[in-house]
Design a protein around this motif. Structure first.
Motif, PDB file in Angstrom:
ATOM      1  N   THR A 160      86.020 -43.258  19.585  1.00 10.08           N
ATOM      2  CA  THR A 160      87.413 -42.899  19.881  1.00 10.08           C
ATOM      3  C   THR A 160      87.545 -42.561  21.369  1.00 10.08           C
ATOM      4  N   ARG A 161      86.587 -41.797  21.868  1.00  8.64           N
ATOM      5  CA  ARG A 161      86.626 -41.429  23.296  1.00  8.64           C
ATOM      6  C   ARG A 161      86.406 -42.662  24.181  1.00  8.64           C
ATOM      7  N   ALA A 162      85.513 -43.550  23.760  1.00  9.89           N
ATOM      8  CA  ALA A 162      85.231 -44.744  24.584  1.00  9.89           C
ATOM      9  C   ALA A 162      86.463 -45.647  24.662  1.00  9.89           C
ATOM     10  N   VAL A 163      87.148 -45.815  23.542  1.00  7.28           N
ATOM     11  CA  VAL A 163      88.339 -46.674  23.554  1.00  7.28           C
ATOM     12  C   VAL A 163      89.425 -46.031  24.428  1.00  7.28           C
ATOM     13  N   ASP A 164      89.584 -44.724  24.310  1.00  5.10           N
ATOM     14  CA  ASP A 164      90.588 -44.023  25.123  1.00  5.10           C
ATOM     15  C   ASP A 164      90.275 -44.203  26.614  1.00  5.10           C
ATOM     16  N   GLN A 165      89.019 -44.062  26.973  1.00  3.91           N
ATOM     17  CA  GLN A 165      88.626 -44.205  28.374  1.00  3.91           C
ATOM     18  C   GLN A 165      88.761 -45.648  28.849  1.00  3.91           C
ATOM     19  N   ALA A 166      88.532 -46.596  27.929  1.00 15.32           N
ATOM     20  CA  ALA A 166      88.690 -48.008  28.311  1.00 15.32           C
ATOM     21  C   ALA A 166      90.156 -48.293  28.645  1.00 15.32           C
ATOM     22  N   VAL A 167      91.064 -47.775  27.825  1.00 10.58           N
ATOM     23  CA  VAL A 167      92.496 -47.957  28.111  1.00 10.58           C
ATOM     24  C   VAL A 167      92.801 -47.385  29.492  1.00 10.58           C
ATOM     25  N   GLN A 168      92.318 -46.182  29.753  1.00  7.22           N
ATOM     26  CA  GLN A 168      92.567 -45.519  31.037  1.00  7.22           C
ATOM     27  C   GLN A 168      91.992 -46.342  32.195  1.00  7.22           C
ATOM     28  N   SER A 169      90.841 -46.920  31.989  1.00  5.03           N
ATOM     29  CA  SER A 169      90.169 -47.677  33.051  1.00  5.03           C
ATOM     30  C   SER A 169      90.944 -48.934  33.432  1.00  5.03           C
ATOM     31  N   LEU A 170      91.668 -49.486  32.461  1.00  4.05           N
ATOM     32  CA  LEU A 170      92.411 -50.716  32.729  1.00  4.05           C
ATOM     33  C   LEU A 170      93.827 -50.445  33.251  1.00  4.05           C
ATOM     34  N   GLY A 171      94.183 -49.167  33.363  1.00  8.99           N
ATOM     35  CA  GLY A 171      95.533 -48.852  33.845  1.00  8.99           C
ATOM     36  C   GLY A 171      96.575 -49.499  32.945  1.00  8.99           C
TER      37      GLY A 171
END
Ligand SMILES: Cc1cc2nc3c(=O)[nH]c(=O)nc-3n(C[C@H](O)[C@H](O)[C@H](O)COP(=O)(O)OP(=O)(O)OC[C@H]3O[C@@H](n4cnc5c(N)ncnc54)[C@H](O)[C@@H]3O)c2cc1C
Length: 391
Positions: free
Chosen positions: A335-346
């Protein structure tokens, strides 16, 4: 090299590579296109069956691969890592295949296992009920005897993939007709072909982009022959756990794969995207959270491998504790990895094109099912730490 080594054997590595190669040919675009079109992933399922991936854990004499949960969880992890986390992998070979091969009669094994193993037959699994939820002890689906037949009555909810299944393994309670009713109601497992009169289902509209849908299932005086009962009438709890530990291991494998998928997408993006003088992945505001996600996913994977190893070695108690911990850790980490991936892609994190937004709802699933994070914490609090329970 022993099967309990931290170093994966050549055989297991080869299996991992073969599954990844197959899943890459389909990929997330295929999976999401099927989901959006309301279609099933038959091509992928059939190919996985033909290549021996679905039945890798099932006994060789019934058409399986003769390996164990370690191998099946590896198949699940690699499929999810490549954007194809099929829920029916958790249900058909891991729960149902395991229970029937461990507790079914020879006839039942001959009838169901070869099809489950090669994917020509899919079996759904139904335990959850609307009024019982996480409290499976409260289920009210009842099986009563009528001569040598069984009559099954009740309702199930959130049942995955019953529309694509030829049969469903239903957890009910058998009523022997003697003694106080509550005392004589015991959990029992029944295989119900999905075309049996009295079994109907309706889809639940989910905000989850998945080719495998969830259904309300109604069992209205479904008449079953005596041999629909799997295992004994009064040992269903142990039988159930033989299937539920693999389910948790597979839940963990799916989440580990999804975490790897998300981190992979984010790493690709931040390595090339440049808005200042370096790629954005050089900024520690992005690189550190991704490194942290990677560590957490690898730790969850280690616990998943421990759970599978204990399960395959026949240590059911140890496997239950490790499977719960792995499911918890993988659910939180992914869950945290997916959230951070979204953030990383702006902004691209929320576009259809980049496919990571679709993973947001899906990643939450690992915190809810097959057992919620709170129920895992309850298990660990009570079983590992010996704390009293509140319910
Ligand atoms: C996509 C999807 C697929 C599924 N597929 C299947 C399937 O194929 N077959 C099947 O049988 N089921 C399936 N399920 C059902 C799933 O196993 C349940 O949703 C899950 O067990 C939680 O039950 P519930 O939804 O009724 O939540 P509830 O039990 O109502 O719980 C709601 C919340 O309360 C919390 N809670 C409940 N009791 C306690 C407590 N004692 N202490 C602390 N917190 C508590 C829970 O953790 C949760 O956060 C699926 C669910 C989903 C979402």
């Amino acid at each position: 090299m022993s099967d309990t080594s931290f170093i994966e054997s050549d055989e297991r590595r080869a299996l991992r590579e073969a599954v990844a190669a197959m899943a890459r040919n389909y990929g997330q675009d295929y999976y999401l296109e099927k989901a959006r079109a309301g279609e099933h992933t038959d091509e992928l399922w059939n190919e996985a069956g033909k290549l021996g991936f679905i039945g890798v854990n099932l006994p060789e004499e019934y058409g399986g691969g003769g390996a164990g949960m370690y191998e099946l969880s590896l198949v699940m992890e690699e499929m999810a890592t490549n954007g194809c986390a099929l829920l029916m992998m958790v249900v058909s070979p891991a729960i149902n295949g395991t229970i029937i091969s461990k507790f079914g009669t020879d006839e039942q094994k001959k009838r169901w296992i070869p099809g489950i193993a090669d994917g020509s037959l899919t079996m759904a699994f139904a335990i959850t009920e609307p009024d019982a939820g996480s409290n499976s002890h409260k289920i009210t689906t009842t099986a009563r005897r009528d001569g040598s037949d069984w009559i099954l009555k009740g309702q199930k909810t959130f049942i995955s993939g019953i529309d694509q299944a030829q049969a469903v393994l239903v957890v009910g309670r058998s009523y022997s007709g003697t003694g106080a009713k509550a005392e004589s109601l015991r959990p029992a497992l029944f295989v119900v072909p999905t075309d049996t009169p009295g079994l109907t289902y309706t889809p639940i509209e989910m905000e989850l982009l998945s080719p495998e849908r969830q259904f309300q299932v109604f069992l209205d005086d479904v008449r079953l022959p005596a041999d629909a009962l799997v295992g004994s009438e009064d040992a269903a709890i142990a039988q159930l756990f033989a299937g539920l530990n693999p389910e948790r291991i597979m839940g963990a494998a799916s989440a580990v794969g999804m975490g790897r998928f998300a981190i992979g997408k984010a790493v690709d993006y931040v390595t090339t995207r440049q808005v200042w003088k370096t790629p954005i992945g050089a900024h520690q505001g992005l690189s550190h959270p991704l490194a942290q996600n990677h560590i957490e996913i690898q730790l969850a994977k280690l616990m998943m491998q421990k759970a599978a190893t204990l399960y395959d070695a026949g240590d059911d108690f140890g496997a239950a504790e490790a499977a719960n911990m792995a499911k918890y850790a993988a659910g939180e980490a992914s869950t945290r990895a997916v959230d951070q991936a979204v953030q990383s892609l702006g902004g691209n994190g929320l576009t259809k094109e980049y496919g990571i937004a679709a993973a947001v709802t899906a990643s939450r699933l690992a915190r809810i099912a097959p057992v919620s994070r709170e129920m895992v914490l309850n298990f660990v609090a009570q079983t590992s730490l010996g704390l009293p329970r509140s319910y």
